[in-house]
Design a protein around this motif. Structure first.
Motif, PDB file in Angstrom:
ATOM      1  N   LYS A 226       2.497  14.295  -2.001  1.00  0.00           N
ATOM      2  CA  LYS A 226       3.715  14.016  -1.236  1.00  0.00           C
ATOM      3  C   LYS A 226       3.429  13.931   0.253  1.00  0.00           C
ATOM      4  N   GLU A 227       2.616  14.862   0.760  1.00  0.00           N
ATOM      5  CA  GLU A 227       2.280  14.827   2.186  1.00  0.00           C
ATOM      6  C   GLU A 227       1.445  13.599   2.521  1.00  0.00           C
ATOM      7  N   ASN A 228       0.549  13.200   1.626  1.00  0.00           N
ATOM      8  CA  ASN A 228      -0.213  11.978   1.845  1.00  0.00           C
ATOM      9  C   ASN A 228       0.702  10.755   1.874  1.00  0.00           C
ATOM     10  N   TYR A 229       1.693  10.756   0.997  1.00  0.00           N
ATOM     11  CA  TYR A 229       2.662   9.655   1.005  1.00  0.00           C
ATOM     12  C   TYR A 229       3.428   9.630   2.324  1.00  0.00           C
ATOM     13  N   ASP A 230       3.862  10.800   2.800  1.00  0.00           N
ATOM     14  CA  ASP A 230       4.560  10.857   4.087  1.00  0.00           C
ATOM     15  C   ASP A 230       3.663  10.348   5.213  1.00  0.00           C
ATOM     16  N   ALA A 231       2.380  10.695   5.147  1.00  0.00           N
ATOM     17  CA  ALA A 231       1.438  10.209   6.157  1.00  0.00           C
ATOM     18  C   ALA A 231       1.351   8.693   6.127  1.00  0.00           C
ATOM     19  N   ASN A 232       1.375   8.123   4.934  1.00  0.00           N
ATOM     20  CA  ASN A 232       1.323   6.661   4.829  1.00  0.00           C
ATOM     21  C   ASN A 232       2.633   6.012   5.270  1.00  0.00           C
ATOM     22  N   VAL A 233       3.752   6.722   5.111  1.00  0.00           N
ATOM     23  CA  VAL A 233       5.022   6.219   5.646  1.00  0.00           C
ATOM     24  C   VAL A 233       4.926   6.103   7.162  1.00  0.00           C
ATOM     25  N   TYR A 234       4.393   7.141   7.797  1.00  0.00           N
ATOM     26  CA  TYR A 234       4.242   7.104   9.260  1.00  0.00           C
ATOM     27  C   TYR A 234       3.245   6.024   9.685  1.00  0.00           C
TER      28      TYR A 234
ATOM     29  N   ASP B 101       4.493  10.253  -7.995  1.00  0.00           N
ATOM     30  CA  ASP B 101       5.061  10.344  -9.353  1.00  0.00           C
ATOM     31  C   ASP B 101       4.003  10.812 -10.356  1.00  0.00           C
ATOM     32  N   GLU B 102       2.778  10.330 -10.165  1.00  0.00           N
ATOM     33  CA  GLU B 102       1.698  10.730 -11.061  1.00  0.00           C
ATOM     34  C   GLU B 102       1.414  12.228 -10.938  1.00  0.00           C
ATOM     35  N   ALA B 103       1.413  12.751  -9.707  1.00  0.00           N
ATOM     36  CA  ALA B 103       1.149  14.178  -9.505  1.00  0.00           C
ATOM     37  C   ALA B 103       2.286  15.032 -10.073  1.00  0.00           C
ATOM     38  N   TYR B 104       3.512  14.524  -9.988  1.00  0.00           N
ATOM     39  CA  TYR B 104       4.661  15.286 -10.499  1.00  0.00           C
ATOM     40  C   TYR B 104       4.628  15.395 -12.021  1.00  0.00           C
ATOM     41  N   SER B 105       3.926  14.475 -12.671  1.00  0.00           N
ATOM     42  CA  SER B 105       3.848  14.508 -14.137  1.00  0.00           C
ATOM     43  C   SER B 105       3.164  15.767 -14.634  1.00  0.00           C
ATOM     44  N   GLY B 106       2.432  16.456 -13.757  1.00  0.00           N
ATOM     45  CA  GLY B 106       1.776  17.688 -14.153  1.00  0.00           C
ATOM     46  C   GLY B 106       2.741  18.808 -14.491  1.00  0.00           C
ATOM     47  N   PHE B 107       3.998  18.690 -14.066  1.00  0.00           N
ATOM     48  CA  PHE B 107       4.997  19.710 -14.382  1.00  0.00           C
ATOM     49  C   PHE B 107       5.558  19.541 -15.806  1.00  0.00           C
ATOM     50  N   TYR B 108       5.267  18.423 -16.446  1.00  0.00           N
ATOM     51  CA  TYR B 108       5.810  18.155 -17.779  1.00  0.00           C
ATOM     52  C   TYR B 108       4.767  18.483 -18.851  1.00  0.00           C
ATOM     53  N   PRO B 109       5.213  18.738 -20.076  1.00  0.00           N
ATOM     54  CA  PRO B 109       4.263  18.913 -21.178  1.00  0.00           C
ATOM     55  C   PRO B 109       3.660  17.574 -21.579  1.00  0.00           C
ATOM     56  N   THR B 110       2.548  17.629 -22.276  1.00  0.00           N
ATOM     57  CA  THR B 110       1.932  16.423 -22.834  1.00  0.00           C
ATOM     58  C   THR B 110       2.148  16.422 -24.342  1.00  0.00           C
ATOM     59  N   VAL B 111       2.480  15.253 -24.882  1.00  0.00           N
ATOM     60  CA  VAL B 111       2.765  15.117 -26.308  1.00  0.00           C
ATOM     61  C   VAL B 111       1.937  13.962 -26.848  1.00  0.00           C
ATOM     62  N   HIS B 112       1.296  14.168 -27.998  1.00  0.00           N
ATOM     63  CA  HIS B 112       0.474  13.135 -28.615  1.00  0.00           C
ATOM     64  C   HIS B 112       0.832  13.012 -30.090  1.00  0.00           C
TER      65      HIS B 112
ATOM     66  N   PHE C 207       0.835  -1.202   0.000  1.00  0.00           N
ATOM     67  CA  PHE C 207       0.000   0.000   0.000  1.00  0.00           C
ATOM     68  C   PHE C 207       0.867   1.248   0.000  1.00  0.00           C
ATOM     69  N   LEU C 208       1.986   1.195   0.734  1.00  0.00           N
ATOM     70  CA  LEU C 208       2.912   2.322   0.754  1.00  0.00           C
ATOM     71  C   LEU C 208       3.535   2.534  -0.623  1.00  0.00           C
ATOM     72  N   ASP C 209       3.949   1.441  -1.250  1.00  0.00           N
ATOM     73  CA  ASP C 209       4.527   1.545  -2.595  1.00  0.00           C
ATOM     74  C   ASP C 209       3.511   2.094  -3.598  1.00  0.00           C
ATOM     75  N   GLU C 210       2.250   1.683  -3.426  1.00  0.00           N
ATOM     76  CA  GLU C 210       1.196   2.187  -4.308  1.00  0.00           C
ATOM     77  C   GLU C 210       1.058   3.697  -4.178  1.00  0.00           C
ATOM     78  N   ASN C 211       1.129   4.202  -2.955  1.00  0.00           N
ATOM     79  CA  ASN C 211       1.000   5.638  -2.750  1.00  0.00           C
ATOM     80  C   ASN C 211       2.195   6.411  -3.286  1.00  0.00           C
ATOM     81  N   LYS C 212       3.352   5.756  -3.348  1.00  0.00           N
ATOM     82  CA  LYS C 212       4.515   6.421  -3.942  1.00  0.00           C
ATOM     83  C   LYS C 212       4.268   6.700  -5.417  1.00  0.00           C
ATOM     84  N   THR C 213       3.579   5.801  -6.100  1.00  0.00           N
ATOM     85  CA  THR C 213       3.283   6.021  -7.522  1.00  0.00           C
ATOM     86  C   THR C 213       2.360   7.213  -7.720  1.00  0.00           C
ATOM     87  N   LYS C 214       1.518   7.520  -6.718  1.00  0.00           N
ATOM     88  CA  LYS C 214       0.635   8.671  -6.833  1.00  0.00           C
ATOM     89  C   LYS C 214       1.418   9.976  -6.757  1.00  0.00           C
TER      90      LYS C 214
END
Length: 419
Positions: A113-121, A58-69, A49-56
């Motif tokens: 990120k804060e939610n992930y830290d909460a799940n780490v704790y 990474d998913e949120a950080y993708s918003g800083f990148y452009p999208t290409v199609h 479950f912790l590893d799953e939240n880490k992917t979230k």
């Protein structure tokens, strides 16, 4: 898919068996804890479950990148009742980049990120809880082993007392009543031994389950049930202060409240305009051989004017959620205060019980020795002997329980202050 699941289950079973085979013949408390942290399915689920939240994150950080199609399409259409037919071919690449959206991307990333830290704790809290449960089961098993030995010794003593009574009855010194009372004492001792043996098996089964093994797994433990080797607990105030600084549950709530503040920023971002850059490069035409190159580059500005007050309602909802978390945090601190207080009193009580039960055991041992001697010499009664035996067994088992309770109480105290 079913074959894959079966293979995975078999693989995990092999790993568990391998880990079990590598364990020493007698497990120490540290061996049991390490094995449980490695094999316990519930704790493994917490890790996933912790590893799953880490992917979230990474998913949120993708918003800083452009999208290409890359897009390709072919269309056919007709006019004038099908008398004229046209084809259209298009292939190309498009890109889009959000320049400004009211800081929502950054706020969403911070929240993830804060939610992930909460799940780490939370994961660390799960680790501490599993460790405490293993410590509890470990000392309860040692307690059951010692009580069983005490019960077996009581059976031997009862056999001896029965022999005393029979010998005196054959000599005509006592009546048949003494033999019957000794037989009752032996029967009670046997029943106590049977019950103690079953309690031991149940305790081992509980410890095996916590370590990820089957309940009937053969288990031998290193007996370290000493009277006390830990430092005396400090005052309640210092323990409570340490708990507020160290408990993962406290740290988890700080992260949750930080995440909620970020959610508020995400909601407020809806009030701001958004700006994005867009680009497209493609080839298009009615025939594949005659496709023309096209490109365009532009910017999009979107200004929110009216959305039916939905943004305001969302901001209000997120702010109320934060207030709810703050009240939950206050309740958590009160709960921790009560947990520390109860654990602190339990340690003090267990220390007092050890001292009292040790004195009682010493007196009961001396009384049993005197009563056995008096009965063999013919100046004591069988009632005094059976009472002395019962008192000794009770005192011995009370002492064993008080020592085990102290070990468990101290571990619970350490858990309440975040160790």
């Amino acid at each position: 898919m079913d074959k894959f699941i079966l293979f995975t289950a078999l693989f995990i079973s092999v790993l568990a068996v391998t880990a079990q085979d590598e364990l020493p013949d007698r497990l120490s408390l540290e061996d049991c804890i390490n094995t449980g942290l490695q094999n316990n399915p519930g704790f493994q689920s917490s890790q996933f479950f912790l590893d799953e939240n880490k992917t979230k994150v990474d998913e949120a950080y993708s918003g800083f990148y452009p999208t290409v199609h890359i897009n390709s399409n072919a269309d056919a259409y007709s006019k004038n009742n099908g008398s004229q037919q046209y084809n259209n071919y298009n292939t190309g690449i498009s890109a889009s980049y959000t320049i400004f959206n009211g800081f929502r991307t950054k706020a969403a990333y911070n929240a993830a990120k804060e939610n992930y830290d909460a799940n780490v704790y939370q994961h660390e809290s799960n680790k501490q809880d599993l460790t405490l449960h293993i410590i509890y089961a470990y000392y309860k098993t040692l307690q059951a082993e010692r009580i069983l030995r005490s019960a077996e010794e009581a059976v031997k003593n009862s056999h001896l007392h029965l022999e005393f009574a029979r010998a005196r009855h054959q000599a005509g010194i006592v009546t048949r009543s003494d033999v019957l009372k000794a037989e009752v004492e032996l029967s009670n001792a046997e029943l106590n031994r049977i019950q103690s043996a079953n309690i031991l098996l149940n305790s081992k089964g509980n410890l095996n389950q916590l370590m990820g093994f089957s309940s009937n797994n053969p288990l031998e433990l290193t007996d370290n049930l000493s009277v006390k080797s830990e430092n005396m607990p400090l005052s309640y105030d210092s323990l409570f202060s340490e708990a507020l600084n160290s408990r993962n549950e406290i740290k988890r709530f700080y992260s949750l409240m930080d995440a909620q503040n970020s959610y508020i920023d995400v909601a407020k971002g809806e009030f701001y305009p958004s700006v994005s850059a867009n680009a497209n490069y493609n080839f298009a035409g009615e025939e594949l051989s005659g496709m023309q190159r096209n490109w365009w580059l532009g910017f999009t500005l979107s200004i929110p004017v009216f959305k039916g007050f939905s943004t305001k309602a969302r901001v209000t909802g997120e702010e109320l959620a934060l207030k709810g978390l703050e009240k939950d945090f206050e309740a958590l601190k009160q709960q921790i205060g009560q947990e520390v207080w109860s654990a602190y009193l339990a340690v003090k009580e267990s220390l007092e019980k050890i001292e009292t039960s040790a004195k009682g055991l010493e007196s009961a041992q001396e009384n049993l020795s005197l009563t056995e001697g008096e009965y063999k010499e013919g100046i004591g009664s069988i009632i005094q002997l059976t009472d002395a035996q019962t008192t000794f067994v009770t005192s011995e088992q009370n002492y064993i329980r008080s020592v085990a309770d102290y070990k468990i109480a101290y571990a619970e105290l350490e858990r309440t202050i975040g160790k």
